[in-house]
Design a protein around this motif. Structure first.
Motif, PDB file in Angstrom:
ATOM      1  N   VAL A 191       0.804  -1.240   0.000  1.00 21.07           N
ATOM      2  CA  VAL A 191       0.000   0.000   0.000  1.00 21.07           C
ATOM      3  C   VAL A 191       0.829   1.278   0.000  1.00 21.07           C
ATOM      4  O   VAL A 191       0.268   2.377  -0.073  1.00 21.07           O
ATOM      5  N   GLY A 192       2.138   1.182   0.115  1.00 28.03           N
ATOM      6  CA  GLY A 192       2.971   2.369   0.061  1.00 28.03           C
ATOM      7  C   GLY A 192       3.253   2.994   1.411  1.00 28.03           C
ATOM      8  O   GLY A 192       2.702   2.589   2.440  1.00 28.03           O
ATOM      9  N   LEU A 193       4.101   4.005   1.410  1.00 30.83           N
ATOM     10  CA  LEU A 193       4.606   4.607   2.644  1.00 30.83           C
ATOM     11  C   LEU A 193       3.566   5.432   3.382  1.00 30.83           C
ATOM     12  O   LEU A 193       3.474   5.369   4.613  1.00 30.83           O
ATOM     13  N   SER A 194       2.761   6.212   2.665  1.00 29.69           N
ATOM     14  CA  SER A 194       1.807   7.102   3.340  1.00 29.69           C
ATOM     15  C   SER A 194       0.759   6.306   4.112  1.00 29.69           C
ATOM     16  O   SER A 194       0.421   6.644   5.250  1.00 29.69           O
ATOM     17  N   ALA A 195       0.233   5.226   3.502  1.00 30.99           N
ATOM     18  CA  ALA A 195      -0.750   4.388   4.200  1.00 30.99           C
ATOM     19  C   ALA A 195      -0.105   3.665   5.373  1.00 30.99           C
ATOM     20  O   ALA A 195      -0.733   3.473   6.427  1.00 30.99           O
ATOM     21  N   LEU A 196       1.163   3.268   5.209  1.00 34.92           N
ATOM     22  CA  LEU A 196       1.892   2.595   6.288  1.00 34.92           C
ATOM     23  C   LEU A 196       2.011   3.508   7.507  1.00 34.92           C
ATOM     24  O   LEU A 196       1.801   3.065   8.640  1.00 34.92           O
ATOM     25  N   LYS A 197       2.332   4.768   7.279  1.00 35.92           N
ATOM     26  CA  LYS A 197       2.512   5.710   8.381  1.00 35.92           C
ATOM     27  C   LYS A 197       1.244   5.878   9.204  1.00 35.92           C
ATOM     28  O   LYS A 197       1.281   6.030  10.422  1.00 35.92           O
ATOM     29  N   LYS A 198       0.071   5.849   8.525  1.00 37.80           N
ATOM     30  CA  LYS A 198      -1.196   6.053   9.218  1.00 37.80           C
ATOM     31  C   LYS A 198      -1.536   4.914  10.171  1.00 37.80           C
ATOM     32  O   LYS A 198      -2.246   5.105  11.141  1.00 37.80           O
ATOM     33  N   ARG A 199      -1.021   3.709   9.871  1.00 39.98           N
ATOM     34  CA  ARG A 199      -1.349   2.533  10.706  1.00 39.98           C
ATOM     35  C   ARG A 199      -0.078   1.923  11.297  1.00 39.98           C
ATOM     36  O   ARG A 199      -0.010   0.721  11.523  1.00 39.98           O
ATOM     37  N   LEU A 200       0.898   2.766  11.544  1.00 36.20           N
ATOM     38  CA  LEU A 200       2.216   2.294  11.966  1.00 36.20           C
ATOM     39  C   LEU A 200       2.149   1.451  13.229  1.00 36.20           C
ATOM     40  O   LEU A 200       2.771   0.390  13.313  1.00 36.20           O
ATOM     41  N   PHE A 201       1.383   1.898  14.223  1.00 34.92           N
ATOM     42  CA  PHE A 201       1.336   1.179  15.496  1.00 34.92           C
ATOM     43  C   PHE A 201       0.774  -0.233  15.303  1.00 34.92           C
ATOM     44  O   PHE A 201       1.312  -1.209  15.848  1.00 34.92           O
TER      45      PHE A 201
END
Length: 490
Positions: free
Chosen positions: A197-207
């Motif tokens: 899904v890419g970096l931006s989506a990863l950051k939103k659900r990092l935890f």
């Protein structure tokens, strides 16, 4: 010294440069190793070489016992539609791409690999990812990274053989390997989500992503510590699947209670053989009187070759029981059982034969004192810093052979004996060998070719190979950092 190293060099050259098959490579390596052992430099007697061959056959029989029934169970469940049923229930549970990736890559794939091994999870995971809308390249990469449970694949067969040949305690090797894998599983969770899904989506659900990676590693460690090494992969994968389903239920409460009951009933039916296997192995390891009875009944012992096989205590026996249960539970027809047997044999015999050949090479090298010579040389050359070389050796073995069992067979005795020469813990070096060897099998060219074939992107094989090499280098970097921290603070 060069002659002692020649068998290992020849294996690497034939696989990596000449691109010969593992079986052809093993046959040539066996003949070469025997010739070197009989040369005036090592001066072995030809009669002494029969013992390594017999030892190798006995060691391989333990592997075959587990491997055959593990792969047979997969094919039986596949014929019954249970594998597709498990996959369907997972993929239909949510439309959330991140949850789909995590369930498939850190849940379902480890579940299949824990029992079956041999990279069979790729065949199941990659098509599912494509069906969910991921590109063939994304699906190929995620499926390869999902082969992360390999230290405990086929009920920890490679780890068990490694502990046996390396003369270290299985429980300590299992716990050490699991502890080493915790940060690696967090890294893999980040990698598969980033690919999907890419970096931006990863950051939103990092935890959430970090938590799932930690959960897999922690669950595997807990099972190694308190239950058994063989069950660790199964336990970890089911823990991830269960927790992710609970998280999905919290997010989606629109499904009716009747629909939920039907789904749960079907899900339990599909995983019933795995649940039975867990229960049987758990009881046999926890109930002490039963453990002693199974360990001491029908035990095949050959003291001359330091061989012992508890037929009723081996994971192979419980896999056999579960295979029988699966046939009756799903009411499989005779032709389905026959087809499953044929498919199992076709997948098994190359692995078993290759493993036997590599064990022969290792045993002849040990008999002729080649391993002792190489370990002494490595100790003198690197001293305490050899600890940083050990994962590189394991990684080379895993990358070239595509098998943790084969890699451990080739190198773990060299690794542990070198550790003894430099006054280090053999367990630490054995764990570094085991983890690096296991996890670099996902970079093996044959695994990459399998994944590209399933995803129908053979023209992109070099691209997938390069990207997986970066994933492998990241894995090695984490292992080296862990060893550096231990080296500094010990």
């Amino acid at each position: 010294m060069l002659l002692a190293l020649l068998p290992l060099i020849s294996i690497m050259f034939m696989i990596f440069v000449l691109k010969k098959s593992s079986i052809f490579t093993g046959i040539v390596a066996c003949m070469l190793t025997a010739a070197i052992a009989l040369s005036p430099i090592f001066n072995s007697n030809i009669m002494n070489l029969t013992e390594p061959i017999i030892k190798s056959f006995l060691t391989t029989s333990i592997i075959a016992y587990i491997l055959f029934f593990g792969i047979f169970l997969f094919h039986l469940m596949d014929k019954a539609g249970a594998i597709k049923g498990i996959a369907s229930s997972i993929t239909k549970a949510t439309n959330d791409k991140i949850y789909q990736i995590l369930i498939l890559a850190l849940g379902l794939s480890p579940l299949i690999e824990s029992v079956s091994g041999f990279g069979l999870a790729v065949i199941v995971i990659a098509p599912l990812l494509i069906a969910l809308g991921f590109s063939p390249i994304q699906s190929s990469l995620i499926a390869l990274v999902s082969l992360c449970i390999i230290p405990w694949g086929t009920l920890a067969m490679g780890t068990i053989i490694g502990a046996t040949l390396g003369n270290v305690e299985l429980e300590k090797m299992g716990m050490g390997s699991a502890l080493m894998c915790i940060p690696i599983y967090i890294y893999y969770a980040l990698v598969v989500v980033y690919i999907g899904v890419g970096l931006s989506a990863l950051k939103k659900r990092l935890f959430t992503i970090l938590f799932v990676g930690f959960l897999l590693g922690a669950s595997v460690w807990l099972c190694n510590r308190f239950v058994s090494v063989e069950l660790a992969g199964l336990f970890g994968s089911l823990a991830v699947i269960s927790v992710l389903f609970l998280m999905i239920k919290q997010q989606n409460k629109k499904t009716s209670s009747t629909s939920k009951l039907e789904k749960e009933s079907n899900s339990i039916k599909n995983i019933m053989p795995y649940l039975l296997l867990i229960v049987l192995l758990f009881i046999s390891r926890i109930v002490i009187p039963l453990k002693e009875y199974l360990s001491n009944t029908w035990t095949l012992t050959i003291e001359k070759y330091n061989f012992e096989l508890s037929i009723l205590y081996s994971p192979g026996f419980f896999l056999f029981i579960v295979c029988i249960f699966t046939i009756f539970f799903y009411r499989l027809q005779a032709f389905e059982i026959r087809e499953s047997s044929i498919s199992t044999f076709k997948k098994c015999y190359p692995v078993i034969l290759t493993t036997f050949l590599y064990v022969v090479v290792s045993e002849i090298m040990s008999e002729a004192k080649m391993i002792q010579l190489l370990s002494l040389l490595a100790a003198q050359s690197f001293g305490q810093f050899y600890v940083f070389i050990s994962p590189l050796v394991g990684a080379i073995g895993g990358f070239l052979t595509g098998s943790n069992t084969a890699s451990n067979t080739m190198f773990i005795r060299l690794q542990t004996e070198t550790a003894l020469h430099i006054g280090m813990s053999p367990i630490l070096v054995a764990c570094a060998q085991n983890v690096s060897s296991s996890l670099m099998t996902m970079v093996n060219p044959s695994r990459v070719a399998l994944s590209c074939s399933v995803c129908k992107i053979r023209s992109h094989e070099n691209e997938i190979q390069k990207k997986m090499l970066f994933v492998g280098l990241g894995t090695l970097a984490i292992i080296l950092i862990e060893l550096l921290l231990l080296f500094i603070f010990q």
